[in-house]
Scaffold this motif. Structure first.
Motif, short mmCIF file in Angstrom:
data_model
loop_
_atom_site.label_atom_id
_atom_site.label_comp_id
_atom_site.label_asym_id
_atom_site.label_seq_id
_atom_site.Cartn_x
_atom_site.Cartn_y
_atom_site.Cartn_z
N PHE A 29 0.93 -1.45 -0.03
CA PHE A 29 0.09 0.12 -0.28
C PHE A 29 0.75 1.24 -0.19
O PHE A 29 0.50 2.29 -0.66
N TRP A 30 2.06 1.29 0.65
CA TRP A 30 2.73 2.33 0.86
C TRP A 30 3.51 2.80 -0.59
O TRP A 30 3.91 2.00 -1.44
N CYS A 31 3.90 4.20 -0.65
CA CYS A 31 4.61 4.74 -1.66
C CYS A 31 5.93 4.15 -1.86
O CYS A 31 6.50 3.72 -0.74
N ALA A 32 6.50 4.19 -3.17
CA ALA A 32 7.81 3.73 -3.20
C ALA A 32 8.83 4.86 -2.28
O ALA A 32 8.58 5.83 -2.42
N GLY A 33 9.75 4.32 -1.73
CA GLY A 33 10.50 4.83 -0.53
C GLY A 33 10.22 5.12 0.52
O GLY A 33 10.75 5.86 1.32
N CYS A 34 8.71 4.92 1.05
CA CYS A 34 8.22 4.97 2.18
C CYS A 34 9.29 4.61 3.45
O CYS A 34 9.69 3.47 3.01
N GLY A 35 9.38 5.35 4.31
CA GLY A 35 10.15 4.66 5.56
C GLY A 35 9.55 3.66 6.34
O GLY A 35 10.20 2.84 6.88
N HIS A 36 8.33 3.45 5.99
CA HIS A 36 7.54 2.36 6.71
C HIS A 36 7.91 1.06 6.48
O HIS A 36 7.83 0.04 7.03
N TYR A 37 8.37 0.93 5.06
CA TYR A 37 8.98 -0.42 4.58
C TYR A 37 10.08 -0.64 5.65
O TYR A 37 10.21 -2.07 6.09
N GLY A 64 -4.02 5.73 9.70
CA GLY A 64 -3.05 6.37 8.90
C GLY A 64 -2.24 5.57 8.17
O GLY A 64 -2.49 4.12 7.91
N CYS A 65 -1.42 6.00 7.27
CA CYS A 65 -0.34 5.13 6.30
C CYS A 65 0.29 3.99 7.12
O CYS A 65 0.10 2.73 7.08
N SER A 66 0.69 4.45 8.32
CA SER A 66 1.66 3.44 9.15
C SER A 66 0.62 2.50 9.94
O SER A 66 1.08 1.36 10.09
N ASP A 134 7.13 7.76 12.90
CA ASP A 134 7.27 9.00 13.19
C ASP A 134 7.79 9.77 11.76
O ASP A 134 9.09 9.94 11.66
N ASN A 135 6.83 10.25 11.04
CA ASN A 135 7.22 10.76 9.54
C ASN A 135 6.92 12.37 9.82
O ASN A 135 7.34 12.99 8.53
N HIS A 136 6.59 12.86 10.82
CA HIS A 136 6.44 14.40 10.81
C HIS A 136 5.48 15.04 9.90
O HIS A 136 5.80 16.03 9.73
N TYR A 138 1.03 14.35 8.14
CA TYR A 138 0.02 13.35 8.00
C TYR A 138 0.32 12.96 6.43
O TYR A 138 -0.11 13.87 5.64
N GLY A 139 0.51 11.73 6.26
CA GLY A 139 0.69 11.20 4.92
C GLY A 139 -0.41 10.73 4.47
O GLY A 139 -0.86 11.11 3.22
N LEU A 140 -1.55 9.82 5.14
CA LEU A 140 -2.80 9.68 4.47
C LEU A 140 -3.52 10.56 3.96
O LEU A 140 -4.24 10.48 2.86
N GLN A 213 10.84 8.32 6.74
CA GLN A 213 10.55 9.24 5.90
C GLN A 213 9.41 9.01 5.07
O GLN A 213 8.77 7.85 4.80
N CYS A 214 8.71 10.23 4.76
CA CYS A 214 7.44 10.19 3.99
C CYS A 214 7.90 11.05 2.62
O CYS A 214 7.84 12.30 2.57
N PRO A 215 8.50 10.64 1.78
CA PRO A 215 9.07 11.23 0.49
C PRO A 215 7.95 11.82 -0.52
O PRO A 215 8.22 12.67 -1.16
N SER A 216 6.42 11.52 -0.17
CA SER A 216 5.58 11.90 -0.90
C SER A 216 5.22 13.32 -0.31
O SER A 216 4.75 14.46 -1.32
N PHE A 217 5.28 13.69 1.00
CA PHE A 217 4.49 14.83 1.49
C PHE A 217 5.56 15.58 2.55
O PHE A 217 5.15 16.69 2.96
N ASN A 218 6.90 15.04 2.91
CA ASN A 218 7.48 15.82 3.74
C ASN A 218 8.92 15.98 2.99
O ASN A 218 9.80 14.92 2.96
#
Ligand code: SF4
Ligand code: MG
Length: 298
Positions: A29-37, A64-66, A134-136, A138-140, A213-218
């Motif tokens: 579900f997560w974007c490519a490069g998301c730190g949640h991986y 949330g994404c996480s 903690d990606n600082h 709101y990603g979702l 990290q949230c590469p899509s929004f931060n």
């Protein structure tokens, strides 16, 4: 008759590899490069190192994404309400103290919507492991400032930057009385896995902040920025809360992010106190909450 439920002293062990803990039923579900991986990789490693039996493992999350993390873990799962993973996990742990309970959630879920629950998880010393992803941001919901966003972060509804001081989850949890407090960058899977493993083996409320990290929004807190700013803090007495706070403050004043095991102590957990109370008032020490609470009552 149900067998008495023993407060979990040892995990039910299996000989699994990290990949055996991956639930492949849900597509990524997560974007490519998301730190949640990185968080997921670290958690799977920790589970394999301990050898937790998935039949005795419960993954609980909020929104949330996480909070999608439990979908990818071979365990029982509860995807609950926004900010309410902690209270749900508390109920699971008290009803079934023989289970390993892992909560995962984001900075908004944990420290804004669910912020009122965090002091109570810590002070009651609920025997669960809480992983804050903690990606600082709101990603979702596509990039609003969260409680941990840096003041200078420009976001969709704060195009000129924010106006608020961020909260520091580590200092909050030290202040609230958590008995295990640790931090790592999620991309440092070796350290993150070690901290999760130790947290799960800790008897009490274990709080692990994983910067992710949230590469899509931060655009500020990238993987490179997190990695370069992290310093593992060593040398202080980890059983001394004041020493832990001083070590954290010293790192922050030097512009660094303190990582590693920052604080650890032992005191009775709420399920232990409940068992003692039941025994004191004449019940069995091997109490079974299912027998104490009459679920048939309206
Ligand atoms: Fe990860 Fe951000 Fe994408 Fe959510 S929006 S999956 S936090 S990169
Ligand atoms: Mg977030």
């Amino acid at each position: 008759m149900n067998a008495p439920l023993q407060p979990q002293a040892h995990f039910h062990k299996v000989d699994f590899k990290p990949k055996d803990y991956k639930d492949e039923n849900t597509p990524s579900f997560w974007c490519a490069g998301c730190g949640h991986y990185g968080v997921l990789t670290s958690l799977l490693r920790a589970l394999a190192e301990i050898g937790v039996d998935p039949n005795f493992l419960v993954s609980v999350s909020g929104i949330g994404c996480s909070s999608r993390l439990p979908y990818f873990v071979n365990s029982y799962k509860m995807h609950t309400l926004h900010g309410r993973a902690g209270p749900v996990a508390t109920g699971v742990q008290l009803a079934r103290p023989d289970l390993a309970v892992v909560v995962s959630g984001g900075d908004g879920d944990g420290f804004s919507i669910g912020g009122g629950h965090m002091p109570h998880l810590a002070r009651k010393n609920i025997n669960i492991t809480y992983i804050l992803m903690d990606n600082h941001v709101y990603g979702l919901t596509k990039g609003q400032c969260s409680p941990t966003s840096r003041e200078e972060m420009k976001a969709a509804v704060t195009p000129y930057g924010g106006m608020e001081e961020p909260v520091d989850p580590i200092m909050y949890m030290l202040t609230y009385g958590a008995t295990y407090v640790a931090q790592s960058f999620s991309g440092n899977a070796k350290l993150a896995a070690q901290l999760i493993k130790d947290g799960m083996e800790h008897k009490g409320f274990a709080f692990i902040n994983l910067l992710s990290q949230c590469p899509s929004f931060n655009e500020l807190d990238t993987a490179v920025a997190f990695r370069n700013a992290c310093d593992e803090v060593t040398g202080h007495d980890i059983s001394d809360r004041s020493a832990a706070m001083q070590a954290v403050n010293a790192a922050k004043q030097a512009g660094r992010i303190p990582t590693g095991l920052l604080y650890k102590t032992e005191r009775p957990t709420l399920d232990q106190r409940m068992a003692e109370l039941v025994e004191r008032v004449g019940g069995s020490k091997d109490y079974d909450l299912r027998k104490i609470i009459d679920l048939s009552r309206p």
